[in-house]
Every structure is written in structure tokens, then in C-alpha cells.
Design a protein around this motif. Structure first.
Motif, PDB file in Angstrom:
ATOM      1  N   ARG A 199       0.759  -1.275   0.071  1.00 43.21           N
ATOM      2  CA  ARG A 199       0.013  -0.090   0.008  1.00 43.21           C
ATOM      3  C   ARG A 199       0.775   1.189  -0.036  1.00 43.21           C
ATOM      4  O   ARG A 199       0.004   2.231   0.034  1.00 43.21           O
ATOM      5  CB  ARG A 199      -1.113  -0.020   1.216  1.00 43.21           C
ATOM      6  N   ILE A 234       0.731  -4.050   4.177  1.00 45.08           N
ATOM      7  CA  ILE A 234      -0.210  -3.887   5.321  1.00 45.08           C
ATOM      8  C   ILE A 234      -0.785  -5.268   5.645  1.00 45.08           C
ATOM      9  O   ILE A 234      -0.538  -6.338   4.930  1.00 45.08           O
ATOM     10  CB  ILE A 234      -1.355  -3.126   4.775  1.00 45.08           C
ATOM     11  N   ASP A 285       0.180   0.965   8.313  1.00 44.92           N
ATOM     12  CA  ASP A 285      -0.775   1.710   7.082  1.00 44.92           C
ATOM     13  C   ASP A 285       0.056   2.517   6.014  1.00 44.92           C
ATOM     14  O   ASP A 285      -0.251   2.535   5.193  1.00 44.92           O
ATOM     15  CB  ASP A 285      -1.624   2.690   7.688  1.00 44.92           C
ATOM     16  N   CYS A 286       1.157   3.007   6.426  1.00 46.16           N
ATOM     17  CA  CYS A 286       1.828   4.104   5.671  1.00 46.16           C
ATOM     18  C   CYS A 286       3.165   4.373   6.162  1.00 46.16           C
ATOM     19  O   CYS A 286       3.476   4.174   7.544  1.00 46.16           O
ATOM     20  CB  CYS A 286       0.996   5.308   5.331  1.00 46.16           C
ATOM     21  N   ALA A 312      -5.088   2.941   5.177  1.00 44.30           N
ATOM     22  CA  ALA A 312      -4.214   2.318   4.376  1.00 44.30           C
ATOM     23  C   ALA A 312      -4.449   2.708   2.882  1.00 44.30           C
ATOM     24  O   ALA A 312      -4.522   1.614   2.101  1.00 44.30           O
ATOM     25  CB  ALA A 312      -3.642   1.219   4.485  1.00 44.30           C
TER      26      ALA A 312
END
Length: 341
Positions: free
Chosen positions: A79, A94, A126-127, A178
Motif C-alpha cells: 500500500r 499492510i 498503514d503508511c 492505508a
């Protein structure tokens, strides 16, 4: 196709207008991960363990997906992706438990090395964001009541958990999205986190990545709603976009702006045309930013106070390295470069 013509320089200036120039990838994967090095060099990542790289402005794409044997590479959802050149990049997968992981390549995707594999059963990363080629932070949904962060000081070669004592408590049901790789932001020496699941969504801020404060974003939140993307162009001026991904055409209170570094957020006067999962400032064009989502793309000329839809195609992520290097990516292999006419 563009819906309207809009000025790239604001009122009473030249009448350039942005349009997306699709660059076929010959795949149907969904690309929520996007990293723009230049007008020519761009990386995307997404479903079924897929990663692509172009070094010629999207004319051709190399499949640089990691081979993760003995594991099944297609089990992973990449992601987010961070690239510094045509050779060096990181991808973030993720998922709960050890599905959350980070891989690094130094040879343009010929080989990938795992540099982080999550061992916390309740974590879900998520990021990630980097303030330079060395220092980065990746964000997980809350663990033990607080957003979990890991940090690298060597370009993602190794990671360590950030002491959670400086992180405010998450609210019940709060989490990150995400959706575009921009739920965490590094800009002008500061860090920001976007959250949803609560009403309103919130934006966390920090000057060092370790000690955080939090503010309400003015963006409506809920079970599938909140702030999906937060972006700053300097220490003061930021934008936040989001909405409800289960109501993609809804555009009530789905964008806000800040001019004090994120301490206070004001709702936009005119909102983007629907749920928006990603946003990016356009470096070199003051006050101008782009937002994208599943129902279209929007532009602001006044720092996020007013948004105008210019395209109705679907995208998940957008990133601009400069005016000539704005890219978007999304479902069914859609990748496009922004051209100004």
C-alpha cells in the motif's frame, strides 16, 4: 476527460489547465502505493505483491515485484512505496501480524531484502514517510491504546519501535487509512498523522516524531470515514482530505486547511467532489494542490479553501515532485501523469 477548464495560476493569470495523461501499465492491479522521483522516474505498488517502475515517463513499465519465496508474494498488499532513484526504494505491506512488513531494494527491484517484519499481533501498518533519504517513520494502527510508530535512521535498512510515551492516547475506534500512503507526512522538519474511525477525524503533529500533539480536523469521521491524507508545504500551511469511502460521492466536510502548523483546522469553503483518499501540493506553484479519489480529481488554488473538480476518473494516490512531475495511481492498473495545457 476533464470536466472543466481551470487556471493553473489562479484568477487573472494564464489559462493553463491540468489533465491526466494515462500511461498504460498492462496490468489490472490496484496501485495505492506511489512514489515520484521525477517526471521520468516513478514507482507504483499495490495488490498481489505487485511493484512497477518506469524510467521513461510511463512509456514502459518494468515489473519489479519482490520474489518472496518460500512465501506466496501475492498474499501481500503493498500500500505504500518510497523511492529515491531508479535503483533504491522501499515497499510497505499492510495487514495484521507479520503481513505488515517492509522490503528494500538497491538494484532497481532485481532483489528485495526484508528490513522489518511485524511481530506484534495487534499491529497493522498503514503508511510510511521520509523527511530525507535516511530518516523515516512508519505508522501502525493503535497498539495498547496508542498509534504505534517505527523509525529508521539509515534509509529503511533497520527499524526500531518509537517510545509511545510521547503519543497521545487514541480514541476508542480510532485508526489510520492505508489508502494512499499519505496517512503520515514528513514536511519542513515536522511530522503529521491522519486518523479516522472517530468523529471528527484528527491530525497529530510533532516536531521530532517522538513527542506528539493532536487536533480535531473538522473533517467528518465515522466507521469508514475521517482524514485519509494530510500534506504540508511548509511549517504552517497544510491540507487534509478524506470523507467516507462507503459513500464515495458524498462531499460534506471532506477537506480542511491549516495555516498554523496543524494546531487548528478550518473546513474548506468549497469541498472536493467526493471522497478523496490522497492529496499533494504542487511544489513551485504556491497555494496549489491536487486531491484524488474514486470519483474524480480536484484542484485548489488557494491552499485548500476552495476545490474544483477537473476530472472524473478514479485514482487512489497522487504525488507531485514538481509541476512537471505530478502522478496519480489507482485501480485497474490506472497510472497517469498530470499535464498542463
Amino acid at each position: 476527460m476533464p470536466l472543466i477548464s481551470v487556471s493553473a495560476s489562479g484568477p487573472n493569470h494564464d489559462h493553463a489547465r491540468p489533465t491526466w495523461n494515462l500511461r498504460p501499465t498492462n496490468t489490472t492491479q490496484q496501485f495505492r502505493g506511489l512514489s515520484v522521483v521525477s517526471r521520468d522516474t516513478v514507482w507504483v505498488s499495490g495488490t498481489n505483491g505487485t511493484a512497477l517502475r518506469s524510467h521513461n515517463g510511463g512509456e514502459t513499465w518494468a515489473n519489479v515485484s519482490p520474489t518472496l519465496a518460500p512465501e506466496n508474494s501475492t498474499d501481500f498488499e503493498f500500500r505504500d512505496i518510497q523511492a529515491w532513484s531508479a535503483q533504491e526504494a522501499l515497499v510497505l505491506s499492510i495487514g495484521t501480524g507479520n503481513l505488515s512488513r517492509i522490503y528494500k531494494t538497491r538494484d532497481g527491484g532485481k532483489s528485495w531484502k526484508p528490513t522489518f517484519i511485524n511481530q506484534e499481533p495487534t499491529a497493522f501498518y498503514d503508511c510510511m514517510a521520509f523527511e530525507n533519504s535516511r530518516h523515516g517513520i512508519a505508522m501502525s494502527d493503535p497498539v495498547n491504546g496508542k498509534f504505534r510508530l517505527i523509525e529508521t535512521w539509515n534509509g529503511g535498512a533497520t527499524w526500531a519501535i518509537v517510545d509511545p510515551s510521547g503519543m497521545p492516547a487514541a480514541l476508542d475506534g480510532e485508526f489510520g487509512f492505508a489508502a494512499s500512503g499519505t496517512c503520515i507526512e514528513a514536511a519542513a522538519g515536522r511530522w503529521y498523522i491522519a486518523s479516522g474511525g472517530v468523529n471528527p477525524g484528527r491530525v497529530f503533529r510533532s516536531s521530532d516524531g517522538h513527542h506528539w500533539k493532536v487536533a480535531n480536523s473538522s473533517i467528518t469521521g465515522g466507521a469508514a470515514a475521517g482524514v485519509f491524507s494530510v500534506r504540508f508545504r511548509d511549517t504552517k500551511h497544510g491540507i487534509a482530505v478524506g470523507g467516507d469511502y462507503e459513500s464515495p460521492t458524498g462531499n460534506s466536510a471532506n477537506a480542511a486547511w491549516s495555516d498554523d502548523g496543524g494546531s487548528f483546522w478550518t473546513k474548506a469553503n468549497k469541498f472536493p467532489g467526493g471522497y478523496r483518499s490522497g492529496a499533494s501540493w504542487v511544489p513551485g506553484l504556491d497555494h496549489i494542490a491536487i486531491a484524488v479519489g474514486t470519483t474524480g480529481s480536484d484542484i485548489t488554488f488557494d491552499g485548500g479553501k476552495n476545490w474544483t473538480t477537473f476530472d472524473n476518473g478514479t485514482f487512489d494516490a497522487v504525488e507531485c515532485a514538481n509541476k512537471e512531475a505530478c502522478w496519480a495511481s489507482g485501480s485497474k492498473g490506472r497510472v497517469a501523469r498530470l499535464d498542463w495545457h
